[in-house]
Design an enzyme around this catalytic site. Structure first.
Site, short mmCIF file in Angstrom:
data_model
loop_
_atom_site.label_atom_id
_atom_site.label_comp_id
_atom_site.label_asym_id
_atom_site.label_seq_id
_atom_site.Cartn_x
_atom_site.Cartn_y
_atom_site.Cartn_z
NE ARG A 1 -3.07 -3.37 8.94
CZ ARG A 1 -2.97 -4.10 10.04
NH1 ARG A 1 -3.08 -5.40 10.01
NH2 ARG A 1 -2.76 -3.50 11.20
CD GLU B 1 -17.38 2.67 2.21
OE1 GLU B 1 -18.62 2.69 2.34
OE2 GLU B 1 -16.61 2.61 3.19
CG PHE C 1 -15.13 -1.63 3.02
CD1 PHE C 1 -16.03 -2.64 3.29
CD2 PHE C 1 -14.19 -1.31 3.98
CE1 PHE C 1 -16.00 -3.33 4.50
CE2 PHE C 1 -14.15 -2.00 5.19
CZ PHE C 1 -15.05 -3.01 5.46
CG HIS D 1 -6.00 -2.77 4.54
ND1 HIS D 1 -5.41 -1.70 3.93
CD2 HIS D 1 -5.81 -2.60 5.87
CE1 HIS D 1 -4.87 -0.90 4.85
NE2 HIS D 1 -5.09 -1.43 6.03
CB SER E 1 -5.91 2.78 5.82
OG SER E 1 -6.22 2.81 7.19
CG ASP F 1 -9.27 -5.00 11.10
OD1 ASP F 1 -9.07 -4.78 12.32
OD2 ASP F 1 -9.14 -4.13 10.22
NE ARG G 1 -0.64 -0.30 4.94
CZ ARG G 1 -1.08 0.11 6.10
NH1 ARG G 1 -2.16 0.85 6.18
NH2 ARG G 1 -0.45 -0.21 7.21
#
Lengths: 282, 317
Positions: free
Chosen positions: B170, B61, B86, B112, B40, B120, B13
């Protein structure tokens, strides 16, 4: 500028086109098309800075329009054709195989006047926000218009866009709602209990105007107020009070004609009620 | 075999963040949008240098996708960034109508991705996104393997005209591809030549494939390693040329079986010259919480499992 009499004549012809298109295709959505006819006629013939001869999809130097309630293609295509974007005779190809006049707006058939695909509801206002933001970044001093349905406004994304437009101060955005109070399954209040759209848009922080969507003076006044809000930092929502199926007695005020097609004898009756115009049928 | 040196672990990322800044400097039409994940997505540097071209959308989104399409229609080159789930599953219909069907020049920056999101857990770990994006007509799907390649793929995506799905992750992983190698969309890279088996991988699994090839070499097995960073359009020529030589294929990806790179490769071989294929992927499972390395081992997404799959597919020749 067209006067009210001329606008009325165009609107009458557009309503004739709508009915003849859906009857020819044996499918389509006449109800909402007829409730928003006077709005779109006024928009394209008097309010929008637009020119079919120099139209490009990027809308540079012109006003832009997104039909968020994409099923209202009959009125959209008729108004575009009558405004000169493509031959009026092409309205006869509505919804047929290979036609540029797809059931819902498509940019893949290179139909002049269409800026974006729509049909899956609730998304057009977001695209309009992007257009308005793009114009701001380009210092292009023109407006972006967007027409939503009241049933469509049950989609959560409409309210996401509502928040975004205020946060990014999109005062070059003029959204409109065809507030006819009807959707496929029945009256909006009985299907979803949407409540007072005026209070909602006001609370969302929009410059909110309520107008009569079948009175050309009221429509013109609403656009005048909306355009005057440029510089205020607020986007405008014009809630046009309308009647589904307006102009034909047996179609008016009921949800039953949202997506139904008149029978041949009903079409004949409807066209007689509307009367002929000097513009002529396609 | 050819040696690849890890020049220091970095997250892919961050490669995107550097690439976005470079693309933004090279072309003023580049704009960036995020749904409350600026940090992020490593968009901070871009936002600091081009504040007017950074558009915060909040946690919304669906609207972000539509707004990006609108910006693209006016001539901008929007990158929309959020977690992989997302910007795909959550907004599939928006991506389909506004970006894909609507032919809007939007770049979907998907961070991610996969199980390596780690702690998560499954709500955030999509293992289905490649399938969703591959299914959209004309969508370009890219899953680069390290920091450098993600940076270079980001720059390539900005130059390409049309919708692009750019997937990265990530965790910090080995950075081993050349720093400024031009990324060519649709062109696979032969990282190692071998005659016994072909290992095709994308994303984080490319480094694991190289480790597997080293282990196989020690056992006298020659493994050809192909970095299939562009998942769509597939570099069919690279696959068919290698398959004709090795006649045994392993496909490794941080994605589930359904609709991933593995099925894309298997479909190609079935249509052309059938060859046995073994799959190293997330099968038909959801993820769960854990460290990235623990999860990759538990779900069989590492060098050891790739080497085992290679031996298995060779036995099927």
């Amino acid at each position: 500028m067209y006067d009210n009499k001329q606008l009325q004549e165009i609107s009458t012809q557009v309503r004739r086109d709508i009915l003849r298109m859906v009857c020819s295709a044996k499918s389509g959505h006449p109800g909402g098309s007829m409730s928003s006819t006077d709005i779109l006629t006024t928009l394209y013939f008097n309010e929008m800075k637009q020119d079919p001869a120099t139209w490009t999809r990027d809308g540079k130097g012109q006003d832009m329009f997104i039909l968020s309630a994409g099923h209202m293609t009959p009125v959209y295509y008729s108004v575009l054709a009558r405004a000169g974007y493509f031959p009026v005779s092409e309205l006869a190809t509505f919804r047929t195989f290979g036609a540029r006049l797809q059931g819902h707006p498509s940019i893949r058939k290179s139909l002049p006047g269409i800026f974006q695909a729509s049909g899956s509801l609730g998304q057009g206002l977001s695209a309009a926000c992007g257009l308005a933001l793009g114009k701001k970044l380009d210092k292009d001093d023109n407006f972006v218009f967007c027409l939503c349905g009241d049933g469509e406004s049950e989609e959560g994304q409409i309210w996401e866009a509502g928040m975004f437009a205020v946060f990014h101060k999109l005062d070059n955005l003029i959204a409109m709602t065809d507030w006819n109070g009807k959707q496929i399954d029945g009256p909006v209040e009985l299907v979803a209990g949407e409540g007072d759209l005026s209070a909602k848009w006001e609370a969302w922080g929009w410059n909110t105007i309520v107008a009569d969507g079948h009175d050309f003076d009221s429509i013109a006044k609403a656009f005048e107020l909306a355009k005057a809000a440029k510089g205020s930092g607020k986007p405008t929502m014009i809630l046009f009070k309308t009647e589904m199926g307006h102009g034909v007695d047996f179609m008016a005020g009921t949800h039953k004609w949202h997506g139904s097609v008149p029978k041949p004898e009903q079409l004949e009756d409807a066209l007689k009620q509307l009367g002929e115009t000097s513009l002529g049928d396609f | 075999m050819k040696k690849y040196i890890d020049t220091g672990k970095k997250d892919t990322r961050s490669g995107f963040g550097v690439g976005l800044l470079e693309a933004g400097r090279a072309d003023s039409r580049v704009v960036a949008l995020t749904a409350d994940l600026k940090g992020s997505l490593k968009m901070d540097a871009f936002a600091a240098e081009f504040p007017e071209r950074f558009i915060q959308c909040g946690i919304a989104e669906a609207n972000m996708v539509g707004a990006a399409a609108g910006l693209a229609i006016t001539g901008k080159i929007p990158f929309i960034g959020s977690f992989a789930e997302f910007v795909t599953g959550r907004v599939y219909d928006q991506v389909r109508q506004e970006v894909s069907y609507g032919k809007a020049n939007v770049k979907i920056a998907s961070s991610h991705a996969g199980i390596t999101l780690g702690e998560d857990g499954a709500t955030h770990q999509t293992m289905e996104d490649l399938a969703l994006m591959r299914a959209l007509p004309e969508m370009v799907v890219i899953n680069p393997c390290d920091f450098n390649q993600t940076k270079n793929a980001t720059i390539a995506a900005a130059k390409y005209v049309g919708p692009v799905y750019l997937r990265f992750g990530r965790p910090s992983v080995p950075n081993f591809t050349p720093e400024d190698e031009e990324f060519v969309i649709g062109k696979a890279q032969i990282l190692n030549e071998g005659k016994d088996v072909t290992i095709i991988a994308c994303g984080h699994l490319v480094w694991e494939a190289l480790q597997a090839a080293e282990a196989l070499e020690a056992e006298g097995i020659g493994a050809e390693v192909i970095n299939m960073a562009t998942v769509k359009p597939l570099d069919e020529n690279a696959i068919l040329t290698s398959a004709a030589k090795t006649k045994a294929i392993v496909v490794a990806e941080e994605h589930n079986m359904a609709g991933g790179l593995g099925e894309a490769v298997a479909g190609l071989l079935a249509r052309t010259v059938p060859a046995p294929v073994e799959f190293v992927n997330g099968k038909d499972l959801f993820g769960q919480s854990g460290t990235p390395s623990a999860l990759m081992a538990a779900y069989g997404l590492d060098a050891q499992h790739i080497a085992e799959a290679a031996k298995k597919v060779i036995a099927r020749k």
